[in-house]
Design a protein around this motif. Structure first.
Motif, PDB file in Angstrom:
ATOM      1  N   PRO A   1      -9.647   3.888   1.554  1.00  0.00           N
ATOM      2  CA  PRO A   1      -9.113   4.030   0.195  1.00  0.00           C
ATOM      3  C   PRO A   1      -7.761   4.740   0.149  1.00  0.00           C
ATOM      4  CG  PRO A   1     -11.403   4.719   0.254  1.00  0.00           C
ATOM      5  CD  PRO A   1     -11.003   4.484   1.659  1.00  0.00           C
ATOM      6  N   VAL A   2      -7.447   5.559   1.149  1.00  0.00           N
ATOM      7  CA  VAL A   2      -6.184   6.290   1.095  1.00  0.00           C
ATOM      8  C   VAL A   2      -5.250   5.900   2.246  1.00  0.00           C
ATOM      9  CG1 VAL A   2      -7.123   8.226  -0.187  1.00  0.00           C
ATOM     10  CG2 VAL A   2      -7.225   8.261   2.290  1.00  0.00           C
TER      11      VAL A   2
ATOM     12  N   PRO B   1      -1.433   8.860  -0.174  1.00  0.00           N
ATOM     13  CA  PRO B   1      -1.120  10.200  -0.694  1.00  0.00           C
ATOM     14  C   PRO B   1      -0.333  10.982   0.356  1.00  0.00           C
ATOM     15  CG  PRO B   1      -3.446   9.693  -0.972  1.00  0.00           C
ATOM     16  CD  PRO B   1      -2.872   8.614  -0.120  1.00  0.00           C
TER      17      PRO B   1
ATOM     18  N   PHE C   1       1.546  14.829   1.341  1.00  0.00           N
ATOM     19  CA  PHE C   1       1.505  16.267   1.056  1.00  0.00           C
ATOM     20  C   PHE C   1       2.730  16.911   1.671  1.00  0.00           C
ATOM     21  CE2 PHE C   1      -2.903  16.479  -0.425  1.00  0.00           C
ATOM     22  CZ  PHE C   1      -3.341  15.242  -0.029  1.00  0.00           C
TER      23      PHE C   1
ATOM     24  N   TYR D   1      -6.867  15.763  -5.512  1.00  0.00           N
ATOM     25  CA  TYR D   1      -6.494  16.755  -4.499  1.00  0.00           C
ATOM     26  C   TYR D   1      -6.198  18.125  -5.068  1.00  0.00           C
ATOM     27  CZ  TYR D   1      -6.118  12.580  -1.657  1.00  0.00           C
ATOM     28  OH  TYR D   1      -6.387  11.399  -1.009  1.00  0.00           O
TER      29      TYR D   1
ATOM     30  N   CYS E   1     -21.625   3.988   0.280  1.00  0.00           N
ATOM     31  CA  CYS E   1     -20.608   4.701   1.049  1.00  0.00           C
ATOM     32  C   CYS E   1     -20.048   5.874   0.246  1.00  0.00           C
ATOM     33  CB  CYS E   1     -19.475   3.769   1.453  1.00  0.00           C
ATOM     34  SG  CYS E   1     -18.491   3.169   0.083  1.00  0.00           S
ATOM     35  N   TYR E   2     -20.252   5.846  -1.075  1.00  0.00           N
ATOM     36  CA  TYR E   2     -19.780   6.908  -1.981  1.00  0.00           C
ATOM     37  C   TYR E   2     -18.268   7.007  -2.059  1.00  0.00           C
ATOM     38  CZ  TYR E   2     -24.674   8.074  -1.563  1.00  0.00           C
ATOM     39  OH  TYR E   2     -26.033   8.002  -1.529  1.00  0.00           O
ATOM     40  N   ALA E   3     -17.567   5.928  -1.735  1.00  0.00           N
ATOM     41  CA  ALA E   3     -16.109   5.952  -1.921  1.00  0.00           C
ATOM     42  C   ALA E   3     -15.796   6.128  -3.402  1.00  0.00           C
ATOM     43  CB  ALA E   3     -15.475   4.662  -1.394  1.00  0.00           C
TER      44      ALA E   3
ATOM     45  N   GLN F   1      -5.540  15.735   5.340  1.00  0.00           N
ATOM     46  CA  GLN F   1      -5.408  16.145   3.939  1.00  0.00           C
ATOM     47  C   GLN F   1      -5.747  15.057   2.942  1.00  0.00           C
ATOM     48  OE1 GLN F   1      -1.447  17.760   4.469  1.00  0.00           O
ATOM     49  NE2 GLN F   1      -2.094  19.581   3.394  1.00  0.00           N
ATOM     50  N   LYS F   2      -5.370  13.802   3.239  1.00  0.00           N
ATOM     51  CA  LYS F   2      -5.620  12.787   2.230  1.00  0.00           C
ATOM     52  C   LYS F   2      -7.017  12.191   2.322  1.00  0.00           C
ATOM     53  CE  LYS F   2      -3.168   9.398   5.004  1.00  0.00           C
ATOM     54  NZ  LYS F   2      -2.098   8.416   5.051  1.00  0.00           N
ATOM     55  N   CYS F   3      -7.747  12.501   3.399  1.00  0.00           N
ATOM     56  CA  CYS F   3      -9.080  11.923   3.552  1.00  0.00           C
ATOM     57  C   CYS F   3      -9.997  12.415   2.437  1.00  0.00           C
ATOM     58  CB  CYS F   3      -9.659  12.312   4.905  1.00  0.00           C
ATOM     59  SG  CYS F   3     -11.373  11.847   5.119  1.00  0.00           S
ATOM     60  N   ILE F   4     -10.725  11.518   1.778  1.00  0.00           N
ATOM     61  CA  ILE F   4     -11.594  11.952   0.688  1.00  0.00           C
ATOM     62  C   ILE F   4     -13.036  12.100   1.131  1.00  0.00           C
ATOM     63  CG2 ILE F   4     -10.160  11.057  -1.162  1.00  0.00           C
ATOM     64  CD1 ILE F   4     -11.907   8.573  -1.225  1.00  0.00           C
ATOM     65  N   GLY F   5     -13.295  11.850   2.410  1.00  0.00           N
ATOM     66  CA  GLY F   5     -14.631  12.118   2.918  1.00  0.00           C
ATOM     67  C   GLY F   5     -15.687  11.126   2.494  1.00  0.00           C
ATOM     68  N   CYS F   6     -15.303   9.875   2.237  1.00  0.00           N
ATOM     69  CA  CYS F   6     -16.310   8.864   1.931  1.00  0.00           C
ATOM     70  C   CYS F   6     -16.811   8.280   3.245  1.00  0.00           C
ATOM     71  CB  CYS F   6     -15.711   7.767   1.060  1.00  0.00           C
ATOM     72  SG  CYS F   6     -14.421   6.801   1.874  1.00  0.00           S
TER      73      CYS F   6
ATOM     74  N   ASN G   1     -16.315   9.778  -4.267  1.00  0.00           N
ATOM     75  CA  ASN G   1     -15.369  10.681  -3.633  1.00  0.00           C
ATOM     76  C   ASN G   1     -13.948  10.518  -4.127  1.00  0.00           C
ATOM     77  OD1 ASN G   1     -17.662  11.242  -2.186  1.00  0.00           O
ATOM     78  ND2 ASN G   1     -16.567  11.528  -0.275  1.00  0.00           N
TER      79      ASN G   1
ATOM     80  N   VAL H   1     -11.309   1.118  -4.853  1.00  0.00           N
ATOM     81  CA  VAL H   1     -11.635   1.521  -3.482  1.00  0.00           C
ATOM     82  C   VAL H   1     -12.940   0.930  -2.974  1.00  0.00           C
ATOM     83  CG1 VAL H   1     -10.392   3.674  -3.749  1.00  0.00           C
ATOM     84  CG2 VAL H   1     -12.848   3.641  -4.084  1.00  0.00           C
TER      85      VAL H   1
ATOM     86  N   ARG I   1       0.830  -1.194   0.000  1.00  0.00           N
ATOM     87  CA  ARG I   1       0.000   0.000   0.000  1.00  0.00           C
ATOM     88  C   ARG I   1       0.867   1.247   0.000  1.00  0.00           C
ATOM     89  NH1 ARG I   1      -5.674  -0.247   2.643  1.00  0.00           N
ATOM     90  NH2 ARG I   1      -5.709   1.478   1.184  1.00  0.00           N
TER      91      ARG I   1
END
Lengths: 154, 320, 340
Positions: free
Chosen positions: C325-326, B41, B43, B66, B212-214, C234-239, B217, B270, B38
């Motif tokens: 996912p992240v 991301p 920053f 992003y 869940c809308y992954a 920051q990396k959380c995509i909010g799902c 998103n 995902v 794995r």
């Protein structure tokens, strides 16, 4: 046993003798297709009464949500009709719509919604006779498919 | 064979330089994840932190998500598919071309850890290493070496743009493109089935969706501030996992990305319920290619196909 | 402590017996993941799994639940309750962390003046048969949070794999009643208990992450405005993946669906990770970005809830760690907070 006696002996089954009629919602553009449908009416051209018309200013106004929601609400078929390409009252509304409808129809059929539930046509204001033919065709198609079951929300 | 370590070092150099010269305020890349196979991301806004950046065969996320809605000068690591999503977002005016520095990395495919997990029968993988074309996985009771080419993500197997079509800085050498990649074999397989079979397949798969809308998103193209799912006036479609509402959510989402989707595969990757969403997204790619001869995310000058029209568009579906 | 024993190859028969009197939910393999589904035959159940993708809460507190239906005409409004399931059920083969989570859910759904009937009815009619963990995963951390791989909280029976046999520990009246129906089960002997104890100790020792929970709560109190949250979110995509797969997340939303004349009221899962969760009618959102929402999630599990009710409400199952996912790892967040 005579038909009359049968109807009285088994009253709860009397409803089965009614033939199911499809319910089709028709989105017609105001300037061409709606006028064409109106002309069919004025000319007393007979066509199946299964459609309920929703008038929109242009076929380009039609959001794919309307068509999907109609299927979800239990409409057996959908007909969308606009001006012929090149003749749109708003110049290019139907051209924009054509691409949208193409993609929508392809995706719906790919998912498994039966071919024939979503129908599209171009009918001009002078084509009353043509409108009635289109409606007849659509009603036949949908009748052959049976009541809508896929995507219907109970 | 490309040297992964060199690319990793080069990425860090590039990031350091960009931040030191104040050409960007932030660099978005990948860092090593907390579990085997794995990455996460990452920053970086301080040139001293660039050694966190990593590059390996598990850098699967599409980082272009992003960039949306962020008003900073950003350097971003982008594979072929990621760069294509960036192009689509630039043409749709969601990303300012002047504010982004695209660090393009030619990519020969990333590894699908779920395929590897299935290969070891669901036993927990405690250690993994990808060297060259081999993947070594170790667990409590096993150690295996697997050929990388058999465990690439499905979206990589049909990728025809492994080199980013746009970038400001290219790290690494270009990789040969697979022009013979016939991307639509799975879609054609489904198309050949009857409508009833397809319906049965999609209801079974999408019946597992927990909303869940992954998928929405993680997709860089789903950037609407108010998604249609959350709209209550009018309430188009319900939020329950009623089969009709769930199928319509997926149909509408795929309609919204039609002509814009670059098949990065993030949505399928995902999904916690392991639904193969690419079976739907790939179909829209096929429709758009066959009807409008269009492929998303190749050139900054392109116009999305559903935002334009031609007088002579095919209309075989119209009743005569 | 009373317990029965059975050979491993008798497991299918055991489950078959259960299906005769109960509706049985067991882990079933679906594609590449395991889920809890209703089974009709013993061979459908699969115990050779790590953990189900979805926690057992979906059996008692489903993603979508219709509360009642309504009809309105000129005579007024007519409400119709949805009949609750009447049959006896068995939830077979869940892990101790998940069973412990059910205890939290029980407390939540029966607290205060209002008892959640639909949850509690299903819960009362269900006998829980757990399966102890011989090999916890590297992502498991139940021991720091009051649980254990051979934990017994929240269960009526616990199956322990002691190599060629299963030890069946009886933990409640309901459990005892169930095993009475299966007369061919033999009584366990001391040697079996010894074996189980040994395996339990080995399993516990494999869990490496140790969180000093006392120190943690104190640290959290001063962490609300820490710069740590700016980096983490920051990396959380909010799902909604972490919350939907969490065995102790119980937030829900209630919606009405239908037309003014006929429709239904439904309850669906909701998540604090969606912006709509705290969006007010005025347009103000007290948790406007992922930073506030992620902070809320961690604080709720490890600070606010313990402060109000005395216990951390994370059970250490590791699903959020695996499925994010992240790769946003709650264990890293805890470690970072412990190190400040």
């Amino acid at each position: 046993m005579s038909l009359v006696k049968k109807a009285f002996e088994t009253p709860e089954k009397a409803g089965e003798r009614e033939i199911w009629e499809p319910r089709i919602i028709a989105f017609l553009c105001n300037w061409c297709s709606y006028a064409g449908a109106d002309l069919a009416g004025i000319s007393r051209i007979q066509y199946p009464p299964n459609i309920r018309v929703v008038r929109v200013p242009c076929s380009g106004r039609i959001n794919p949500y309307f068509l999907i929601k109609s299927l979800q609400r239990g409409w057996d078929g959908v007909l969308v009709s606009g001006c012929h390409p090149g003749d749109c009252h708003y110049v290019s509304g139907n051209l924009v719509a054509r691409r949208k409808f193409a993609v929508l129809k392809d995706i719906m059929e790919y998912i498994g919604v039966e071919e024939g539930r979503l129908n599209f046509s171009w009918v001009s204001a002078a084509e009353g006779e043509r409108f009635s033919r289109v409606v007849k065709k659509v009603v036949e198609k949908v009748k052959a498919l049976g009541p809508a079951k896929r995507l219907v929300k109970r | 064979m490309r040297n992964i370590e060199n690319i990793e070092d080069s990425i860090r150099e590039v990031a350091r330089k960009l931040l030191n010269e104040k050409k960007v305020e932030l660099v978005i890349g990948y860092e090593k994840g907390t579990l085997p196979l794995r990455t996460a991301p990452c920053f970086i806004d301080n040139p001293d932190d660039v050694d966190k950046l990593a590059w390996n065969a598990s850098c699967d996320a599409n980082l272009s998500k992003y960039l949306i809605g962020v008003d900073k000068r950003i350097g971003i690591i982008a594979k072929g598919c990621d760069a294509r999503s960036i192009i689509v977002c630039i043409t749709e005016k969601q990303i300012d071309r002047e504010k982004v520095v695209i660090i393009g990395i030619p990519c020969a495919g990333v590894v699908d850890r779920k395929k590897i997990e299935a290969e070891v029968d669901g036993e927990e993988i405690l250690e993994a290493r990808v060297t060259g074309e081999k993947i070594m996985v170790k667990g409590k009771n096993f150690e295996k070496t697997l050929p990388k080419k058999n465990f690439l993500c499905d979206s990589c197997l049909t990728c025809r743009h492994r080199n980013p079509p746009i970038c400001d800085i290219m790290v690494g050498n270009k990789v040969p493109e697979i022009t013979s990649a016939e991307g639509f074999a799975e879609v054609s397989y489904l198309e050949a089935k009857s409508a009833d079979d397809r319906w049965a397949y999609f209801t079974k798969e999408l019946g597992n969706c927990i909303r869940c809308y992954a998928c929405r998103n993680v997709c860089p193209l789903c950037y609407c501030k108010e998604c249609f799912v959350d709209k209550t006036l009018p309430l188009w479609f319900g939020k329950t996992n009623d089969l009709s509402d769930t199928m319509i959510y997926h149909i509408v989402r795929v309609l919204h990305v039609a002509g814009r989707c670059v098949d990065c595969g993030a949505c399928s990757r995902v999904c916690p319920m392991e639904i193969d969403l690419r079976a739907l997204t790939k179909k829209t790619e096929k429709i758009v290619k066959e009807r409008f001869n269009y492929e998303a995310g190749i050139s900054l000058k392109e116009v999305p196909p559903l935002g334009t029209f031609k007088l002579e568009d095919a209309q075989e579906f119209v009743i005569e | 402590m009373k317990a029965k024993i059975m050979d491993k190859n008798e497991l299918q028969d055991f489950v078959d017996e259960l299906t005769k009197d109960y509706k049985v939910f067991a882990p079933v393999k679906m594609n590449r993941i395991f889920r809890l589904k209703e089974i009709s035959k013993g061979k459908e159940a699969c115990l050779g799994y790590q953990n189900t993708r979805q926690p057992p809460k979906e059996i008692f507190f489903p993603q979508t639940e219709i509360l009642f239906t309504y009809k309105m005409d000129k005579e007024g409004v007519e409400l119709e309750d949805i009949p609750l399931p009447n049959e006896k059920r068995v939830l077979f083969g869940i892990r101790p962390c998940d069973a412990r989570a059910l205890v939290f859910l029980d407390r939540f759904f029966s607290s205060g003046d209002y008892k959640d009937i639909s949850y509690l009815e299903k819960r009362e009619k269900t006998t829980i048969i757990g399966l102890a963990c011989n090999s916890p995963l590297s992502t498991c951390f139940c021991t720091s949070l009051g649980g254990s791989p051979f934990g017994k909280e929240g269960m009526d029976l616990l199956l322990e794999d002691i190599n060629e046999k299963y030890l069946i520990e009886i933990l409640s009246e309901q459990g005892a009643k169930l095993v009475e129906h299966i007369p061919w089960l033999k009584d366990a002997e001391n040697a079996d208990f010894e074996r189980a104890k040994k395996i339990s100790e080995e399993a516990e020792s494999t869990i490496k992450l140790k969180i000093a929970v006392e120190g943690l709560r104190k640290k959290f109190d001063s962490m609300f405005d820490a710069p740590l949250w700016d980096q983490i979110y920051q990396k959380c995509i909010g799902c909604g993946v972490c919350t939907y797969l969490c065995p102790t997340c119980w937030c829900f939303d209630i919606l009405d669906e239908g037309t003014p004349t006929c429709g239904r009221r439904v309850r669906i899962w909701d998540t604090c990770q969606f912006p709509l969760f705290t969006l007010e009618a005025s347009g103000l959102n007290p948790r406007p970005s992922g930073k506030e929402r992620m902070r809320q999630r961690v604080m709720h599990k490890f600070n606010y809830f313990p402060k109000d009710f005395g216990e951390l409400v994370c059970v250490g199952c590791g699903r959020c760690v695996q499925a994010c996912p992240v790769n946003l790892d709650i264990r890293e967040i805890i470690k970072a907070i412990m190190n400040t």
